[in-house]
Design an enzyme around this catalytic site. Sequence first.
Site, PDB file in Angstrom:
ATOM      1  N   LEU A  16       0.721  -1.067   0.066  1.00 52.93           N
ATOM      2  CA  LEU A  16      -0.106  -0.127   0.137  1.00 52.93           C
ATOM      3  C   LEU A  16       0.704   1.190  -0.101  1.00 52.93           C
ATOM      4  CD1 LEU A  16      -2.865   0.747   0.235  1.00 52.93           C
ATOM      5  CD2 LEU A  16      -2.785   0.838   2.603  1.00 52.93           C
ATOM      6  N   GLY A  19       7.627   3.908   3.347  1.00 53.04           N
ATOM      7  CA  GLY A  19       8.237   5.318   3.977  1.00 53.04           C
ATOM      8  C   GLY A  19       9.639   5.054   4.559  1.00 53.04           C
ATOM      9  N   GLU A  88      -6.908  -1.246  11.181  1.00 53.49           N
ATOM     10  CA  GLU A  88      -8.098  -1.049  10.191  1.00 53.49           C
ATOM     11  C   GLU A  88      -7.566  -0.389   8.644  1.00 53.49           C
ATOM     12  OE1 GLU A  88     -11.295   2.123  10.075  1.00 53.49           O
ATOM     13  OE2 GLU A  88     -10.141   2.683  11.447  1.00 53.49           O
ATOM     14  N   ASP A 134       2.375  15.361  15.533  1.00 58.61           N
ATOM     15  CA  ASP A 134       2.603  15.340  14.138  1.00 58.61           C
ATOM     16  C   ASP A 134       1.411  15.551  13.255  1.00 58.61           C
ATOM     17  OD1 ASP A 134       4.689  15.431  11.991  1.00 58.61           O
ATOM     18  OD2 ASP A 134       4.820  13.355  11.669  1.00 58.61           O
TER      19      ASP A 134
END
Length: 609
Positions: A16, A19, A88, A134
């Site tokens: 998906l 990073g 989720e 953040d």
Amino acid sequence: MSDQRMIGHYRIVELLGAGAMGKVHVAFDTFIEREVAIKSLRPELTQDPEFVGRFKAEAQSLARLNHPNITTLFLLLPDGRDLYMVMELVRGRALDDVLRERGGPLGVKECLAIISQAADGVAYAHQMGVIHRDIKPSNLMIGNDGRVKIMDFGIARVQGSVRMTRAGTAIGTPLYMAPEQRRGSEGDERSDLYSLAIVLYEILSGAPPFAGLDEVELLQAQIGRDPPPLVPRIPGVTPGLEAAIMKALAKRPEQRYPSIRAFSDAIGATALRVDATSIIQSPAHLLDRATETSASAGPAASLPSVALAVAKSRSTSLVRRFKTLHPALQGVSVAIVAFAAVAPLLFGGGGDDSGARKRDIDRVERDRRMAEIESDRRQTAKTLDYGQIGEIKPARGEIDRPALATNDAPPAAKPKCNDGFSIADCQPSTVPGQKTAAVEKASLAAPATLADMRKALKDKDYLKAASMAEALAQSSDKSEQREAQFQLGWAALKGMGRPQNLDVALNWMKLSAAQGYPEAQFALGVMYQNGDGMGGQENPGETVRWFTEAANQGHPRAQFLLGKIYERGVPNVLKRDYRRAGDFYRLAKEQSFPGAAEALEGLRKAGRY
């Protein structure tokens, strides 16, 4: 991790996202037959106790939270040396991707619908003792059902827990961090409030309120500048909404709202909670510019209404600035205003209206001078034949080798002096042959040279450097003249040896840039980008124009920033052009400019260059 690998009873389906710290895969739970998201650390980081500790801390933060606007953690799953978070799965787009693909700001109603949901989730996290630290567009996911989900609690802190960073260490994303976080504070609810207000400002206007060429300039802007006003340049933003955002962006935490909920109430977002998902509908809906009509429908505001809104906005801003002053300074300010009010009665001779007449004359003269400056600017632009933004783009073949500056640039227009100040405090005199006292003094000594001026700057003898620059700015040698003009502009911009004067800096930069000095062209582009010397009003068209001039002379930072501009686009001015972005990144990379290689590689990996 291959696409068919099993982790426990979870079958990996697809990647998906990835990073710096890890990856997120879509997986299928073979027990209860549902799709989930599985977050993992990069293999090389699983041996680092600090990264493993942060990963576990994120899971612990999420385990405390159960809210429709926060991604739900199902399980923290160990597998040998690896550690996975089963979460989720949210199908949709991150808010920063929505802004990038849309190429401009969102409508006011859509913005408030997004913030109402984000505020709900953040307020709940605060209630449960979790500070996110953040908040930014990339951490707000717009689901396909219109629901906003807060992502990535990787640096969140549970109140009362042992801190995971050294005292004085800043942690977060600089563009969205509150000033106290930039100074190394852990931050609290009001820090998250500040970050959320930055996000709201950005999605309303299309750009964050603060910008800088590097970390130092960004920090200076965040600590020392007020955000550019939103009224009247952003349609649909009322003085009340602007005032609420500005209060949330106060430099000191105690001057902000006491909670996220209070901020949400003040901006009118709370009232949209019930209808928020239907207003947003989906990320694809937000990409449609027709949604702007739902946020700002109605007839155009009349000129008196706009004037009243601007007056309210500016008066609120003055009151807010007054409240931020130390009590002693507040008293001094009140005394000065009171004295100014009664002075005409005490010293003005009663019915003598000479003061009013003088003000009228000054205003007429100021307007005349501004008209002359604007006329000069337009004539210069016409002479240089810059054209529209779309015509600035060099062809692919032309950009392979930056063009050198030509020697036939038009001579700089003689600038105008303001009220007889020194040349370094305003602009050169309008009287032919007239010299200021500083130039007269410099002419009696040995003639100044560029080497002398540079040495004075290196020695930080700014007053001496300014005197030399004043003389060199009137030199018949074009190379001396344009560099001296740039240095005078830079001194006025940075306040070196004299008070900062953005208007003066802008005028000197214009003169030097018009003569082809690349550093001045780049600096002028930055000033237009930030609205310096223009009352905070940015001019993206002029920014692109002058960055392009500097880039064509091989200025690496201008090339890199043009790459950023073309990659993102400029709302209502410049469409995204990934090919042009890659070309400029490549030129900056060839000069080893930091970040250019990574940006170019990012475009190539995305198949855009």
